[in-house]
Scaffold this motif. Structure first.
Motif, PDB file in Angstrom:
ATOM      1  N   THR A   1       0.847  -1.184   0.000  1.00 20.53           N
ATOM      2  CA  THR A   1       0.000   0.000   0.000  1.00 20.53           C
ATOM      3  C   THR A   1       0.888   1.241   0.000  1.00 20.53           C
ATOM      4  O   THR A   1       2.059   1.180   0.367  1.00 20.53           O
ATOM      5  CB  THR A   1      -0.888   0.019   1.258  1.00 20.53           C
ATOM      6  N   PRO A   2       0.342   2.409  -0.382  1.00 17.22           N
ATOM      7  CA  PRO A   2       1.136   3.641  -0.353  1.00 17.22           C
ATOM      8  C   PRO A   2       1.751   3.928   1.002  1.00 17.22           C
ATOM      9  O   PRO A   2       2.882   4.414   1.090  1.00 17.22           O
ATOM     10  CB  PRO A   2       0.114   4.712  -0.752  1.00 17.22           C
ATOM     11  N   ARG A   3       1.014   3.625   2.088  1.00 16.09           N
ATOM     12  CA  ARG A   3       1.541   3.880   3.432  1.00 16.09           C
ATOM     13  C   ARG A   3       2.779   3.012   3.703  1.00 16.09           C
ATOM     14  O   ARG A   3       3.769   3.469   4.283  1.00 16.09           O
ATOM     15  CB  ARG A   3       0.456   3.600   4.475  1.00 16.09           C
ATOM     16  N   GLU A   4       2.712   1.735   3.278  1.00 17.92           N
ATOM     17  CA  GLU A   4       3.851   0.837   3.480  1.00 17.92           C
ATOM     18  C   GLU A   4       5.059   1.281   2.661  1.00 17.92           C
ATOM     19  O   GLU A   4       6.205   1.198   3.108  1.00 17.92           O
ATOM     20  CB  GLU A   4       3.455  -0.591   3.110  1.00 17.92           C
ATOM     21  N   VAL A   5       4.801   1.762   1.439  1.00 18.17           N
ATOM     22  CA  VAL A   5       5.903   2.240   0.599  1.00 18.17           C
ATOM     23  C   VAL A   5       6.539   3.470   1.235  1.00 18.17           C
ATOM     24  O   VAL A   5       7.762   3.609   1.280  1.00 18.17           O
ATOM     25  CB  VAL A   5       5.402   2.558  -0.828  1.00 18.17           C
ATOM     26  N   GLU A   6       5.707   4.382   1.768  1.00 18.78           N
ATOM     27  CA  GLU A   6       6.252   5.578   2.415  1.00 18.78           C
ATOM     28  C   GLU A   6       7.075   5.191   3.642  1.00 18.78           C
ATOM     29  O   GLU A   6       8.123   5.779   3.914  1.00 18.78           O
ATOM     30  CB  GLU A   6       5.113   6.524   2.810  1.00 18.78           C
ATOM     31  N   ARG A   7       6.618   4.183   4.363  1.00 15.64           N
ATOM     32  CA  ARG A   7       7.380   3.711   5.523  1.00 15.64           C
ATOM     33  C   ARG A   7       8.732   3.156   5.066  1.00 15.64           C
ATOM     34  O   ARG A   7       9.757   3.348   5.733  1.00 15.64           O
ATOM     35  CB  ARG A   7       6.596   2.633   6.267  1.00 15.64           C
ATOM     36  N   SER A   8       8.753   2.476   3.933  1.00 16.71           N
ATOM     37  CA  SER A   8      10.007   1.947   3.409  1.00 16.71           C
ATOM     38  C   SER A   8      10.989   3.071   3.104  1.00 16.71           C
ATOM     39  O   SER A   8      12.179   2.972   3.397  1.00 16.71           O
ATOM     40  CB  SER A   8       9.748   1.123   2.149  1.00 16.71           C
ATOM     41  N   PHE A   9      10.477   4.175   2.512  1.00 17.00           N
ATOM     42  CA  PHE A   9      11.333   5.337   2.263  1.00 17.00           C
ATOM     43  C   PHE A   9      11.943   5.850   3.567  1.00 17.00           C
ATOM     44  O   PHE A   9      13.133   6.148   3.647  1.00 17.00           O
ATOM     45  CB  PHE A   9      10.529   6.464   1.613  1.00 17.00           C
ATOM     46  N   ALA A  10      11.101   5.921   4.615  1.00 16.65           N
ATOM     47  CA  ALA A  10      11.562   6.469   5.890  1.00 16.65           C
ATOM     48  C   ALA A  10      12.625   5.581   6.528  1.00 16.65           C
ATOM     49  O   ALA A  10      13.642   6.067   7.033  1.00 16.65           O
ATOM     50  CB  ALA A  10      10.368   6.632   6.833  1.00 16.65           C
ATOM     51  N   VAL A  11      12.405   4.275   6.500  1.00 19.19           N
ATOM     52  CA  VAL A  11      13.367   3.345   7.108  1.00 19.19           C
ATOM     53  C   VAL A  11      14.676   3.337   6.320  1.00 19.19           C
ATOM     54  O   VAL A  11      15.767   3.362   6.888  1.00 19.19           O
ATOM     55  CB  VAL A  11      12.767   1.925   7.181  1.00 19.19           C
ATOM     56  N   CYS A  12      14.568   3.327   4.986  1.00 20.63           N
ATOM     57  CA  CYS A  12      15.768   3.337   4.142  1.00 20.63           C
ATOM     58  C   CYS A  12      16.555   4.633   4.353  1.00 20.63           C
ATOM     59  O   CYS A  12      17.784   4.650   4.361  1.00 20.63           O
ATOM     60  CB  CYS A  12      15.367   3.190   2.676  1.00 20.63           C
ATOM     61  N   ASN A  13      15.841   5.730   4.567  1.00 19.43           N
ATOM     62  CA  ASN A  13      16.462   7.027   4.797  1.00 19.43           C
ATOM     63  C   ASN A  13      17.339   7.008   6.053  1.00 19.43           C
ATOM     64  O   ASN A  13      18.380   7.666   6.115  1.00 19.43           O
ATOM     65  CB  ASN A  13      15.367   8.086   4.928  1.00 19.43           C
ATOM     66  N   ARG A  14      16.933   6.232   7.062  1.00 16.45           N
ATOM     67  CA  ARG A  14      17.677   6.176   8.331  1.00 16.45           C
ATOM     68  C   ARG A  14      18.682   5.028   8.373  1.00 16.45           C
ATOM     69  O   ARG A  14      19.249   4.733   9.418  1.00 16.45           O
ATOM     70  CB  ARG A  14      16.697   6.026   9.494  1.00 16.45           C
ATOM     71  N   CYS A  15      18.892   4.385   7.241  1.00 19.81           N
ATOM     72  CA  CYS A  15      19.730   3.193   7.207  1.00 19.81           C
ATOM     73  C   CYS A  15      21.176   3.529   7.604  1.00 19.81           C
ATOM     74  O   CYS A  15      21.777   4.451   7.060  1.00 19.81           O
ATOM     75  CB  CYS A  15      19.707   2.585   5.800  1.00 19.81           C
ATOM     76  N   PRO A  16      21.772   2.775   8.528  1.00 17.02           N
ATOM     77  CA  PRO A  16      23.158   3.022   8.931  1.00 17.02           C
ATOM     78  C   PRO A  16      24.163   2.577   7.864  1.00 17.02           C
ATOM     79  O   PRO A  16      25.357   2.846   7.998  1.00 17.02           O
ATOM     80  CB  PRO A  16      23.305   2.166  10.196  1.00 17.02           C
ATOM     81  N   ASP A  17      23.706   1.902   6.820  1.00 15.98           N
ATOM     82  CA  ASP A  17      24.615   1.395   5.800  1.00 15.98           C
ATOM     83  C   ASP A  17      24.885   2.401   4.678  1.00 15.98           C
ATOM     84  O   ASP A  17      25.428   2.049   3.646  1.00 15.98           O
ATOM     85  CB  ASP A  17      24.064   0.106   5.173  1.00 15.98           C
ATOM     86  N   GLN A  18      24.502   3.653   4.873  1.00 13.42           N
ATOM     87  CA  GLN A  18      24.769   4.649   3.848  1.00 13.42           C
ATOM     88  C   GLN A  18      26.257   4.994   3.829  1.00 13.42           C
ATOM     89  O   GLN A  18      26.861   5.246   4.864  1.00 13.42           O
ATOM     90  CB  GLN A  18      23.963   5.925   4.103  1.00 13.42           C
ATOM     91  N   VAL A  19      26.831   4.982   2.651  1.00 13.43           N
ATOM     92  CA  VAL A  19      28.241   5.308   2.471  1.00 13.43           C
ATOM     93  C   VAL A  19      28.355   6.267   1.291  1.00 13.43           C
ATOM     94  O   VAL A  19      28.046   5.891   0.158  1.00 13.43           O
ATOM     95  CB  VAL A  19      29.086   4.038   2.202  1.00 13.43           C
ATOM     96  N   ASP A  20      28.803   7.508   1.578  1.00  9.56           N
ATOM     97  CA  ASP A  20      28.949   8.501   0.503  1.00  9.56           C
ATOM     98  C   ASP A  20      27.692   8.603  -0.350  1.00  9.56           C
ATOM     99  O   ASP A  20      27.733   8.562  -1.577  1.00  9.56           O
ATOM    100  CB  ASP A  20      30.153   8.166  -0.393  1.00  9.56           C
ATOM    101  N   GLU A  21      26.568   8.696   0.309  1.00  7.95           N
ATOM    102  CA  GLU A  21      25.268   8.816  -0.352  1.00  7.95           C
ATOM    103  C   GLU A  21      24.925   7.583  -1.176  1.00  7.95           C
ATOM    104  O   GLU A  21      24.063   7.626  -2.041  1.00  7.95           O
ATOM    105  CB  GLU A  21      25.220  10.073  -1.241  1.00  7.95           C
ATOM    106  N   GLY A  22      25.626   6.484  -0.935  1.00  7.63           N
ATOM    107  CA  GLY A  22      25.343   5.240  -1.647  1.00  7.63           C
ATOM    108  C   GLY A  22      24.759   4.223  -0.694  1.00  7.63           C
ATOM    109  O   GLY A  22      24.312   4.550   0.395  1.00  7.63           O
ATOM    110  N   CYS A  23      24.776   2.980  -1.114  1.00 10.52           N
ATOM    111  CA  CYS A  23      24.205   1.913  -0.307  1.00 10.52           C
ATOM    112  C   CYS A  23      25.262   0.846  -0.107  1.00 10.52           C
ATOM    113  O   CYS A  23      25.835   0.346  -1.077  1.00 10.52           O
ATOM    114  CB  CYS A  23      22.980   1.323  -1.006  1.00 10.52           C
ATOM    115  N   ALA A  24      25.546   0.498   1.136  1.00  8.73           N
ATOM    116  CA  ALA A  24      26.585  -0.489   1.431  1.00  8.73           C
ATOM    117  C   ALA A  24      26.051  -1.909   1.379  1.00  8.73           C
ATOM    118  O   ALA A  24      26.710  -2.841   1.810  1.00  8.73           O
ATOM    119  CB  ALA A  24      27.191  -0.219   2.806  1.00  8.73           C
ATOM    120  N   SER A  25      24.829  -2.067   0.873  1.00  5.75           N
ATOM    121  CA  SER A  25      24.267  -3.406   0.735  1.00  5.75           C
ATOM    122  C   SER A  25      25.211  -4.280  -0.095  1.00  5.75           C
ATOM    123  O   SER A  25      25.792  -3.822  -1.070  1.00  5.75           O
ATOM    124  CB  SER A  25      22.913  -3.329   0.042  1.00  5.75           C
ATOM    125  N   PRO A  26      25.371  -5.556   0.298  1.00  3.61           N
ATOM    126  CA  PRO A  26      26.222  -6.452  -0.495  1.00  3.61           C
ATOM    127  C   PRO A  26      25.757  -6.560  -1.943  1.00  3.61           C
ATOM    128  O   PRO A  26      26.543  -6.827  -2.834  1.00  3.61           O
ATOM    129  CB  PRO A  26      26.082  -7.800   0.224  1.00  3.61           C
TER     130      PRO A  26
END
Length: 399
Positions: A1-26
């Motif tokens: 749902t739109p609410r769940e997608v917006e929540r995903s944006f919020a959680v991803c925004n606070r992700c500790p794996d951010q590196v130089d505005e990138g994503c440290a995901s494997p």
């Protein structure tokens, strides 16, 4: 749902794996989308819909123009699969986040300025009409390069139209192309390595011609073999028509996504379908789709030869060797071994869902050409996903 997608944006925004505005995901995004950066921009003003979402949508579409043709093309989403944060915080829907940004772009496209193009005096030939070729052309055109796309059919999209979750990508792609007057599409079935591209005025060539799909060389076929074809050709021919196969017996050889798509399409057209696979059923990533559809899977069978039916018959006789499970390989799959037993099966139509092969002449062109030549898409990485094709196209344009 739109609410769940917006929540995903919020959680991803606070992700500790951010590196130089990138994503440290494997497993980052193969298409090159800066996942964390998009989430941060989107939520800058505390919620979706502000100027941050505008900037994020523009960044997403500029990086991956084919989002507008269907974000669900990136399925499965490798960034989503590799997201470490999602392990502890379930529900980060990266794929749906990108889809939402594409929708935002479409809903507000009047607010997005048309690209300002400053000609750079360069002229590049792009060979092919699939995702990697299209993305290469769009990035080159945005830089001011004059681009000529050589398409075998004159229709852009390649195999994208064969992906049910995308549907008809043609309209979206044509709309994107219309923004760039410096892109020209030429229907040309003779764009081959033997042409003198420099003499035709090109400063470089990018080849995204894809793989050649043909019947396997290690199987004996009778001359003509009219009732056998590659599954890719079958899907391309029957995806948009309503040809009935009612009463026909169709044998699919293979176990990948193409085999599954061909089997389901043949069943939709009324055929009785059987899938012949050389490994165990568990090794098929998509086998549950076939089981749920009631399609029979015959494991541990390797094709050896085929023969047309005797005079007056309409079916194809299909000789196979029985296999058995062997030891384990390093990739987790099991080796197979021949049992020495053979059997014969029959079908009205055999569809070969075997891997495509690269045309070695394109590599020779790259090695010997007097102008820069880049290979993109399946010619360099055979991952068979739109996301990988997009990423490869971006790299080819930059090169």
């Amino acid at each position: 749902t739109p609410r769940e997608v917006e929540r995903s944006f919020a959680v991803c925004n606070r992700c500790p794996d951010q590196v130089d505005e990138g994503c440290a995901s494997p497993k980052g995004c193969p298409a090159g989308l800066p996942v964390n950066r998009l989430a941060t921009l989107t939520m800058d003003e505390g919620g979706f819909g502000g100027y941050g979402a505008y900037e994020a949508a523009r960044l997403a579409v500029n990086n991956n123009p084919l989002l507008l043709a269907g974000a669900q093309a990136c399925d499965p989403c490798q960034a989503q699969q590799g997201c470490r944060n999602a392990v502890s915080r379930a529900g980060i829907q990266i794929q749906d986040m990108h889809a939402r940004l594409a929708e935002h772009y479409v809903d507000h496209k009047d607010q997005f300025p048309r690209p300002e193009i400053t000609p750079n005096g360069k002229k590049v030939a792009v060979i092919g009409d699939g995702p990697s070729a299209i993305v290469t052309a769009l990035h080159l055109a945005a830089s001011g390069t004059e681009v000529t796309i050589f398409s075998k059919t004159g229709k852009l999209g390649g195999l994208m139209d064969m992906i049910p979750r995308i549907g008809d990508a043609q309209a979206s792609i044509n709309e994107m192309m219309a923004s760039f007057p410096n892109i020209k599409v030429v229907k040309d079935d003779h764009a081959n390595p033997e042409r003198d591209w420099k003499a035709e005025g090109f400063d470089g060539v990018v080849v995204g011609a894809g793989l050649v799909y043909c019947l396997p060389e290690d199987v004996y076929f009778p001359e003509g073999h009219k009732d056998q074809q590659h599954a890719v050709d079958f899907i391309a021919a029957h995806q948009s028509d309503e040809t009935s196969l009612k009463g026909k017996r169709v044998m699919i050889v293979g176990g990948g996504k193409t085999a599954v798509d061909a089997a389901l399409l043949a069943q939709q057209r009324g055929a009785e379908v059987e899938v012949c696979y050389r490994r165990d059923i568990g090794s098929m990533k998509e086998y549950k789709e076939l089981v749920d559809a009631g399609i029979t899977i015959k494991p541990f069978l390797k094709p050896v030869s085929s023969a047309e039916a005797a005079e007056g018959g309409s079916f194809v006789m299909f000789n196979v060797t029985k296999l058995a499970e062997g030891g384990a390989k390093t990739d987790g799959k099991r080796l197979v071994r021949a049992t020495g037993e053979d059997e014969r099966r029959t079908a009205d139509l055999i569809l070969w869902a075997t891997p495509g092969v690269r045309n070695p002449e394109w590599q020779r062109l790259k090695d010997e050409a007097v102008i820069p030549v880049e290979l993109v898409g399946d010619l360099v990485e055979r991952n068979n996903t739109v996301a990988h094709a997009v990423g490869s196209g971006r790299k080819g344009a930059l090169a």
